[in-house]
Design an enzyme around this catalytic site. Structure first.
Site, PDB file in Angstrom:
ATOM      1  N   LYS A  40       1.020  -1.271  -0.053  1.00  9.40           N
ATOM      2  CA  LYS A  40       0.312   0.091   0.110  1.00  9.40           C
ATOM      3  C   LYS A  40       1.126   1.181  -0.145  1.00  9.40           C
ATOM      4  O   LYS A  40       0.607   2.231  -0.766  1.00  9.40           O
ATOM      5  CB  LYS A  40      -0.904   0.104   1.338  1.00  9.40           C
ATOM      6  N   ASN A  41       1.786   1.051   0.792  1.00 12.45           N
ATOM      7  CA  ASN A  41       2.443   2.390   1.093  1.00 12.45           C
ATOM      8  C   ASN A  41       3.818   2.880   0.185  1.00 12.45           C
ATOM      9  O   ASN A  41       4.382   3.861  -0.008  1.00 12.45           O
ATOM     10  CB  ASN A  41       3.231   2.563   2.468  1.00 12.45           C
TER      11      ASN A  41
ATOM     12  N   CYS B 256      -5.092   7.811   9.518  1.00 18.57           N
ATOM     13  CA  CYS B 256      -5.229   7.112  10.557  1.00 18.57           C
ATOM     14  C   CYS B 256      -4.909   8.121  11.854  1.00 18.57           C
ATOM     15  O   CYS B 256      -3.910   8.850  11.756  1.00 18.57           O
ATOM     16  CB  CYS B 256      -4.121   5.857  11.025  1.00 18.57           C
TER      17      CYS B 256
ATOM     18  N   ARG C  75      -0.094  14.817  13.233  1.00 15.45           N
ATOM     19  CA  ARG C  75       0.337  14.380  12.048  1.00 15.45           C
ATOM     20  C   ARG C  75       0.531  15.685  11.144  1.00 15.45           C
ATOM     21  O   ARG C  75      -0.385  15.879  10.113  1.00 15.45           O
ATOM     22  CB  ARG C  75      -0.352  13.286  11.211  1.00 15.45           C
TER      23      ARG C  75
ATOM     24  N   ASP D 292       4.088   0.463  12.442  1.00 17.69           N
ATOM     25  CA  ASP D 292       3.060   0.162  11.640  1.00 17.69           C
ATOM     26  C   ASP D 292       2.783  -1.392  12.292  1.00 17.69           C
ATOM     27  O   ASP D 292       1.533  -2.066  12.127  1.00 17.69           O
ATOM     28  CB  ASP D 292       3.093   0.073   9.995  1.00 17.69           C
TER      29      ASP D 292
ATOM     30  N   ARG E  88      -8.769  -0.548   4.325  1.00 18.67           N
ATOM     31  CA  ARG E  88      -7.858   0.452   3.653  1.00 18.67           C
ATOM     32  C   ARG E  88      -6.621  -0.236   3.269  1.00 18.67           C
ATOM     33  O   ARG E  88      -6.135   0.292   2.228  1.00 18.67           O
ATOM     34  CB  ARG E  88      -7.609   1.700   4.717  1.00 18.67           C
TER      35      ARG E  88
END
Ligand code: EPZ
Length: 438
Positions: A17-18, A111, A116, A300, A392
């Site tokens: 995903k990232n 999230c 952030r 994570d 997600r």
């Protein structure tokens, strides 16, 4: 732990995903076509795809291959209703600045794991000659031109590094980034851009040099496997004392996790892209684990490790050094019976705890995955609300767990006893249902 269903078998690790999200943003830099193979079909990718389409990009899926035709990019505005859906939307700032020298967008969401900010992202853009205008709701950044700069990040930031790289592609001359993030997803973005024609040098120790103004060309690229998803399955196997084989596992990117896994009693074998794990000997608590930037233990996986620590013999401690509010999963775990104390940046976990299934709520993506691990281990029925958070980042988590021997069902799934999907069953009498709630 009476009634435990062992997990057993093989699972293929999805694309990252990232890595996919910044690479999708990067495709905007080239007035041509990009094909991404092994692209995960997860909601964050679909959100990014939708934003690109609104900007004029033509997209098309064939299996897990995503075509992005960026010849016509007409817009440079992205509504807050879209940007607030995920953190990675901020990466469109760098690529739109690079392509259009202008971007007008809402602030990123993502999230809720702490404060952030995006100050570092904006600092780099202004250093490169851009002008920013913020009114608290919208962010407008424009640039007559972008100058190559030498910039040292005051702290390591994955997203700020990625945004700086994206803007530097359109900068004039060399941009040298020091104390840049070294996460594999940043490396994947650089590999993608090099394949597109960008000259990038990476010393592997946190310095990136990007030459702006290179001639770009159409590119095909395979998204690398997701190290966090791989870690998720390894840790699920650890909780269940099972033997699981991960296919297409990025084992070299998991050294920090594999070190911890051995300490808790796990055994593993790497052969090429396959990672065989044997958790039958897992039992020892982990005296202290600290999260950190790569190649440290990834933040994570911290919530998932917390869930596994509930099953280990003794006191485990985890220190979260990256985000300032990432212990939220402790609450639902304690509701299930976990013995966890949070003191400042430390979590102290006493194990083994007897976890009882109950109704809990996923607060974010990785906390949700942690609750799935706890639900596998718990006795009785667990219902995880807000499982859309999990979707997600995980394409087929519950199908994969069912194929490994677990039993999981989304509430709106049909129950067909012949199918592997069903509700979590610890044994014939007890069940753990995974219900998706609006
Ligand atoms: C990326 O988030 C990942 N998300 C996160 O994964 C991951 O946890 C994080 O990197 C750390 O590895 C994506 O790639 C889409 P950061 P990012 O900028 O880029 C502070 C998941 O579950 N900071 O490296 O937002 C920040 O507050 C998600 O897949 C500033 O102070 O993380 C944090 O404390 C969750 N100013 C620290 O840096 C800034 O301008 C690291 O954040 C930017 C960040």
């Amino acid at each position: 732990m009476q009634g435990k269903r062992e997990l057993q078998g093989e699972v293929a690790v999805q694309g990252s995903k990232n890595a996919a999200l910044p690479i999708m943003a990067a495709a905007l830099l080239h007035k041509g076509s990009t094909v991404l193979h092994n692209c995960p079909k997860i909601s964050d990718v679909f959100v990014m795809e939708q934003i690109l389409r609104q900007l004029g990009v033509v997209t098309h899926w064939e299996g897990h291959s995503l075509l992005l035709d960026c010849r016509q990019v007409c817009g440079y505005s992205i509504p807050a209703s879209e940007t607030e859906k995920m953190r990675a939307s901020v990466l469109l700032a760098g690529s739109l600045l690079g392509r259009k020298k202008c971007v007008c967008m809402g602030y990123p969401g993502g999230c809720v794991i702490g404060h952030r900010p995006i100050d570092l992202h904006l600092e780099v853009f202004t250093r490169m000659g851009a002008y920013k205008d913020e009114d608290g709701k919208q962010l407008k950044i424009t640039a007559d031109s972008l100058q190559g700069i030498r910039y040292r990040f005051p702290k390591v930031s994955v997203g700020a590094t990625e945004n700086a790289v994206l803007a530097a592609v359109a900068g004039e001359g060399w941009t040298i980034l020091e104390n840049a993030a070294r996460e594999p997803e940043v490396t994947a973005l650089c590999s993608f851009l090099k394949k597109m024609g960008v000259r990038i040098e990476n010393d592997g120790r946190g310095t990136l040099c990007i030459l702006g103004g290179c001639l770009l060309s159409d590119v095909e690229f395979a998204i690398p496997p997701d190290r966090i998803v791989a870690g998720t399955f390894l840790l699920a196997g650890a909780a269940m004392r099972s033997r699981i084989t991960l296919l297409q596992a990025p084992s070299r990117q998991l050294n920090s996790l594999l070190t911890l896994y051995k300490k808790m009693g796990g055994q593993y074998l790497v052969s090429g892209g396959t990672l065989e794990t044997d958790s039958r000997g897992v039992r020892c608590a982990l005296p202290l684990t600290e999260t950190g930037v790569y190649p440290g233990f990834p933040t994570d996986l911290q919530p998932l490790l917390m869930a596994v620590c509930c099953t280990l013999q003794g006191e485990s401690r985890i220190r979260e050094n990256v985000f300032d509010n990432r212990f939220r999963v402790a609450e639902p775990l304690k509701k299930m019976g976990a013995k966890i104390k949070i003191r400042d940046t430390y979590a102290e976990i006493q194990g083994p705890a007897v976890l009882k299934g109950c109704r809990v709520k996923a607060m974010d993506l990785r906390a949700g995955a942690a609750l799935v691990i706890a639900a596998l281990y718990a006795e009785g029925e667990t219902i995880i609300d807000s499982c859309e958070y999990i979707e997600r980042g995980y394409e087929t988590l519950y199908q994969d767990i069912n194929l490994l021997g677990g039993r999981i069902r989304k509430e709106n799934d049909s129950i067909d006893e012949t199918e592997t999907t069903g509700i979590f069953e610890k044994n014939q009498t007890e069940t753990t249902g995974w219900s998706a709630k609006e």
